[in-house]
Scaffold this motif. Structure first.
Motif, short mmCIF file in Angstrom:
data_model
loop_
_atom_site.label_atom_id
_atom_site.label_comp_id
_atom_site.label_asym_id
_atom_site.label_seq_id
_atom_site.Cartn_x
_atom_site.Cartn_y
_atom_site.Cartn_z
N ASP A 167 0.82 -1.29 0.27
CA ASP A 167 -0.31 0.18 0.05
C ASP A 167 1.35 1.38 0.05
O ASP A 167 1.89 0.56 0.80
N ASP A 183 -0.22 4.90 1.16
CA ASP A 183 -0.53 6.09 1.68
C ASP A 183 -0.08 5.18 3.93
O ASP A 183 -1.16 3.86 3.04
N GLU A 184 0.42 5.60 3.72
CA GLU A 184 0.78 5.20 5.63
C GLU A 184 1.16 4.14 6.06
O GLU A 184 1.68 3.63 6.75
N ASP A 216 -0.63 -3.97 4.01
CA ASP A 216 -0.90 -2.92 4.35
C ASP A 216 -1.29 -1.78 5.70
O ASP A 216 -0.75 -2.60 6.87
N ASP A 217 -1.92 -0.97 6.52
CA ASP A 217 -1.25 -0.31 7.78
C ASP A 217 -3.03 -0.68 8.10
O ASP A 217 -3.52 -0.23 9.49
N GLU A 218 -3.98 -0.59 6.53
CA GLU A 218 -5.45 -0.67 7.51
C GLU A 218 -6.17 -2.00 7.86
O GLU A 218 -5.79 -3.24 6.92
MG LIG Z 1 -2.87 3.04 4.25
#
Ligand SMILES: [Mg+2]
Length: 170
Positions: A15, A17-18, A123-125
């Motif tokens: 991913d 973002d973040e 991923d961060d989610e």
């Molecule tokens: Mg993300």
């Protein structure tokens, strides 16, 4: 041109973002690009990202980006080129809508890495990671700043690749 060899490579996706793009306020980051490129590419890479991607590729993995953002493929490609990273594939929000969601009535998850033969997605989610079981992909949930992220992700990728090799032999 695709060779049969590259088709056998396990795919790992990240991913943006973040995960690869983080804020220097909260994370250790790679140095920003030199002028004028810092004006075009404002995102900051998580410290160690170029090194991790190149290491995975040297170990025989393909490295993809799977983002639900609508940054263009050329923007993402060129940004990483400035860090001497050549990506193997990119799925952005547009490509996902065009190739995965298409005209289906049911709303599919924002990302389905297995549709692109990606075996491990970082991923961060949590919600994206939670779809892995149903849609058949492995995930690595990357939280906040983690100095050992590189070793952990390589370890996870190796685990998955070794397990699938065993499975093939059986
Ligand atoms: Mg993300």
């Amino acid at each position: 041109m695709k060779t049969s060899d590259s088709e056998l490579k396990m795919r790992v996706s990240f991913d943006l973002d973040e995960v690869l793009f983080v804020s220097p306020m909260t994370h250790k980051t790679e140095p920003k690009l030199h002028f004028p490129f810092d004006r075009i590419y404002k995102e900051r890479l998580r410290l160690g990202a170029p090194d991790l991607i190149r290491s995975l590729q040297k170990m025989g993995y393909e490295v993809w980006i799977y983002t639900s953002s609508f940054r263009s493929e050329s923007y993402i490609t060129n940004l990483f080129k400035h860090y001497k990273v050549k990506l193997d594939g990119i799925v952005n929000g547009n490509r996902h809508l065009r190739e995965v969601q298409k005209d289906k009535k049911e709303i599919l998850p924002q990302k389905i890495p297995s549709r692109y033969r990606i075996s491990l997605h970082v991923d961060d989610e949590e919600v994206i990671c939670s779809w892995g079981r149903e849609y058949g992909f492995n995930t690595f949930l990357l939280e906040a700043d983690d100095d050992e992220w590189k070793d952990k992700i390589i370890g996870r990728a190796e685990e998955i690749r070794n397990a699938s090799k065993k499975y093939e032999k059986a």
